[in-house]
Write a protein that holds these residues in place. Structure first.
Motif, mmCIF file in Angstrom:
data_model
loop_
_atom_site.group_PDB
_atom_site.id
_atom_site.type_symbol
_atom_site.label_atom_id
_atom_site.label_comp_id
_atom_site.label_asym_id
_atom_site.label_seq_id
_atom_site.Cartn_x
_atom_site.Cartn_y
_atom_site.Cartn_z
ATOM 1 N N LEU C 50 0.831 -1.211 0.000
ATOM 2 C CA LEU C 50 0.000 0.000 0.000
ATOM 3 C C LEU C 50 0.866 1.262 0.000
ATOM 4 N N ASP C 53 2.391 1.733 -3.426
ATOM 5 C CA ASP C 53 1.326 2.171 -4.333
ATOM 6 C C ASP C 53 1.074 3.669 -4.153
ATOM 7 N N GLU C 54 0.928 4.116 -2.903
ATOM 8 C CA GLU C 54 0.645 5.537 -2.639
ATOM 9 C C GLU C 54 1.791 6.419 -3.138
ATOM 10 N N ILE C 124 -0.496 7.765 4.931
ATOM 11 C CA ILE C 124 -0.414 6.297 4.895
ATOM 12 C C ILE C 124 1.045 5.839 4.827
ATOM 13 N N ASP D 42 -7.488 0.574 -7.431
ATOM 14 C CA ASP D 42 -6.353 1.484 -7.303
ATOM 15 C C ASP D 42 -6.532 2.619 -8.307
ATOM 16 N N MET D 74 -7.454 -2.117 -1.841
ATOM 17 C CA MET D 74 -7.899 -0.759 -2.141
ATOM 18 C C MET D 74 -6.828 0.226 -1.703
ATOM 19 N N ASP D 75 -6.542 1.208 -2.547
ATOM 20 C CA ASP D 75 -5.592 2.242 -2.135
ATOM 21 C C ASP D 75 -6.352 3.535 -1.854
ATOM 22 N N SER D 76 -5.637 4.620 -1.593
ATOM 23 C CA SER D 76 -6.314 5.842 -1.162
ATOM 24 C C SER D 76 -7.132 6.481 -2.285
ATOM 25 N N SER D 77 -6.872 6.122 -3.534
ATOM 26 C CA SER D 77 -7.719 6.661 -4.600
ATOM 27 C C SER D 77 -9.112 6.040 -4.515
#
Ligand SMILES: Nc1ncnc2c1ncn2[C@@H]1O[C@H](COP(=O)(O)OP(=O)(O)O)[C@@H](O)[C@H]1O
Ligand SMILES: Nc1ncnc2c1ncn2[C@@H]1O[C@H](COP(=O)(O)OP(=O)(O)O)[C@@H](O)[C@H]1O
Lengths: 170, 130, 170, 130
Positions: C50, C53-54, C124, D42, D74-77
C-alpha cells in the motif's frame, strides 16, 4: 543502469535482479500482475508466472551455475499498441543474462515418458507461451524472448520458432 | 547499481539460500505420515520440502501423504522433488499419495504429464483410504 | 539502462517503469513478494504494498502531472546483511523520478479530521514505514527513500526523519 | 530503453488509462442499490468505481450499499472515491453503507481514521437492515 531518456522500443517495464531464488516470487508476481492488467485471465496469468519462473530458474542454475551474484534483466512489453488505453493483444517478456552461452539448439527438456526428477522447465515454457526464442546475445550471455497472446489457450499455436534461435525480432 | 555478494559467501552457493521461510507440518499416524507444506514451492523452498520428504521416508511408513492444500504455487523444482520422493518411496514399498491440490498446482502436473504417474486424490481422508 | 557490472551498493532488484497506473499492481506485487521472502508477515507485506502504491500514485499524479510517458525507478535492498542466506532485518525501497522538483517540506497530507476526498497518501506512507525521506535528486526529479524493519508493527518508531529531507543515506 | 507514447495519445492523459478491467455488479432493489466491484481498486480502476457510484446516486436511492467482498485491495484513490460518494449521498439523503470488507481493505480505513466516518457492516444482509 542509466536514467537518461528512454528509447521508444516498446518496453514499458524492466527489472534488473540478482540471480537469487528468493527473488523468483517477486519477478513472477510482477509479470503476472502486469499480464492481469493487460487483459489475461487469472488462469493465463498463473501459467505465464510459471513460465517466467522456469526460465529464471534455468538462468540461475544452468546459466550462472547457482552463483548468487549474477545479474538478470527482465523486460515487459504489451503487444498490439503501446498506448496506455489501447487494448493489448498480448505480452512480450525478454529475459537476458551475462551467463555462459549455450547453443540454443541444445536447450531442450527430457522425453516426458522417461519419468525422472527435473528436465521439465523448457517443456513448460513451450506449453505456456506462444513464441519461445533462445538466442546468444551479441556480447555475452543469453536472451530468451517469450510471447503470449490474449485469448489463446497457450496450446501450440505457431510461435515464430520453438527450437533454437529464430533471429526474429519485433 | 546492483550489489554483488562477497566471494566467500557466494561460494556457499544457492544451497544456503533456500527454505528459511517454509513451514512444513508433519503428522505422524500409525502407518502413515502426512506432510503439509505451507507456502509457495519454488527453487528457493523446494530444498526444504526435499529434506522433509527424505526424513519422512527414512522412517519407512507404509504411506506418505503430501497434503498440498496450503500450497498456492509450485514450479518444476517442486515437481522434481516429488518425483524423486516417489521413486525413493517405490523402492522402499512406501505408498506416496498427493492430495489437496489447487487447480493452479494441478495444472503443472498436467503440463508435465505426471498427473497419471502420481496417485492424486482430493483430500487427506481419501488419501488415508486409497 | 546499462548492462555492465554492478556496483556493490546493496540494491538487489531495480525496476524501471513508465508512469502508468495500470503498472501499479505489478510494482506493488513485486515489492510485497520480495518483502514476504525477506521475512515480513503477510499483513506487513500488504501494508508495504500500500505504501509503495501511494508513493507511486503521487509521482504519477503530482510529479508527472498524469503524463503516461514519465519514467520511475524503484530499487529494493534487504537491510541487515546482503548475503542471500542472512536473515534480513528489514527492507529499503527507493523511488526516483525525473518529474518536477518540490520542496520536501511541502509534501504532507491533509488534517485527518477535515474529511474530504484525497489527501491521505503521505499519511499512509508515514504510518506504514519506519523511515520516510523525500529529497530533491541532484540533477532533476525527486527521490523517496523508504525503510521498514521486520517485527515492527509499523507504528511511529523513530525513522530518521518524518518530515522533509534528512540527508541521511545508508 | 523504455517506450514513450506519442504526444497525441499522451495528451489524453491518464483518464483513458483507467478501468477497462474492472467489473462492477449493480443490483437494483426497491429502495436500495447494491454495487459489487470485482477486483483491486487502485488509481487505474477507481475512476470506473466513481462512474458507477455517481450513476447509482443519480437515481436517488434511499440506500446505496457498496459490497467489497470481491475487493482484495484498495488504495487511497479508492477511499477518496468513497469519501466523495458519501458526501454526495449525504446531500441527497441517500444512506451509504459499506460491507464485506476484508481485513486488508479495512486496515486502510483504519489508517485513514475513516472507519468511524463510514457506516461499515459485515455483509449485505446487515447492510439492508442498518
Ligand atoms: N539458461 C540456460 N542456460 C544454459 N542451459 C540451459 C538454460 N536453460 C536450459 N538449459 C539447458 O536445457 C536443459 C533442459 O532444461 P529444463 O527443461 O528446464 O530442465 P532442467 O532445468 O530440470 O534440467 C537443462 O538441463 C540445460 O542443459
Ligand atoms: N511525488 C510528489 N511530487 C510532487 N508533489 C507531491 C508528491 N507527493 C506528494 N506531493 C504533494 O503532497 C500532497 C499530499 O499528498 P497525498 O497525501 O498523497 O494526498 P493527495 O495525493 O491525495 O493530494 C499532494 O497533494 C502534493 O501536493
Amino acid at each position: 543502469m542509466s536514467q537518461s531518456s528512454a528509447k521508444p522500443d516498446g518496453i514499458h517495464l524492466r527489472l534488473e535482479m540478482l540471480s537469487q531464488p528468493r527473488y523468483l516470487s517477486g519477478a513472477r508476481e510482477l509479470v503476472a500482475a502486469v499480464a492481469k492488467r493487460l487483459g489475461f485471465t487469472e488462469q493465463a496469468c498463473g501459467q505465464i508466472a510459471l513460465a517466467i519462473d522456469e526460465a529464471l530458474c534455468n538462468v540461475m542454475c544452468h546459466g550462472y551455475g547457482r552463483d548468487p551474484n549474477g545479474v538478470i534483466w527482465l523486460s515487459i512489453e504489451p503487444l498490439g499498441g503501446h498506448a496506455p488505453d489501447n487494448g493489448a493483444t498480448g505480452i512480450k517478456v525478454v529475459i537476458e543474462d551475462e551467463a555462459k552461452q549455450i547453443d540454443p539448439a541444445k536447450i531442450k527438456s527430457r522425453d516426458l515418458d522417461d519419468v525422472r526428477p527435473g528436465g521439465l522447465g523448457v517443456h513448460i515454457i513451450h506449453e505456456v507461451m506462444d513464441s519461445v526464442c533462445f538466442q546468444k546475445r551479441e556480447t555475452k550471455g543469453m536472451r530468451l524472448s517469450l510471447e503470449k497472446r490474449i485469448d489463446d489457450d497457450g496450446a501450440d499455436s505457431g510461435g515464430c520458432c520453438t527450437e533454437g534461435a529464430c533471429g526474429h525480432e519485433r | 547499481m546492483m550489489a554483488r555478494i562477497p566471494a566467500d559467501v557466494a561460494q556457499r552457493g544457492l544451497a544456503g539460500m533456500s527454505g528459511e521461510q517454509m513451514k512444513i507440518d508433519v503428522e505422524q499416524n500409525e502407518a502413515s505420515v502426512v506432510l503439509t507444506p505451507h507456502g509457495e514451492i519454488d527453487l528457493s523452498s523446494s530444498p526444504e520440502l526435499r529434506e522433509s520428504l527424505l526424513s519422512a521416508l527414512r522412517g519407512n511408513p507404509s504411506k506418505l501423504i503430501v497434503n498440498l492444500c496450503k500450497t498456492p504455487y509450485m514450479d518444476s523444482s517442486g515437481v522434481a522433488t516429488l518425483v524423486e520422493a516417489m521413486q525413493k518411496a517405490m523402492r522402499s514399498q512406501t505408498k506416496l499419495v498427493l492430495c489437496g491440490m489447487e487447480d493452479k498446482v494441478r495444472s503443472i502436473f498436467e503440463i508435465a504429464r505426471l498427473d497419471a504417474v502420481f496417485t492424486i486424490v482430493d483430500d487427506t481422508d481419501a488419501a488415508q483410504t486409497v
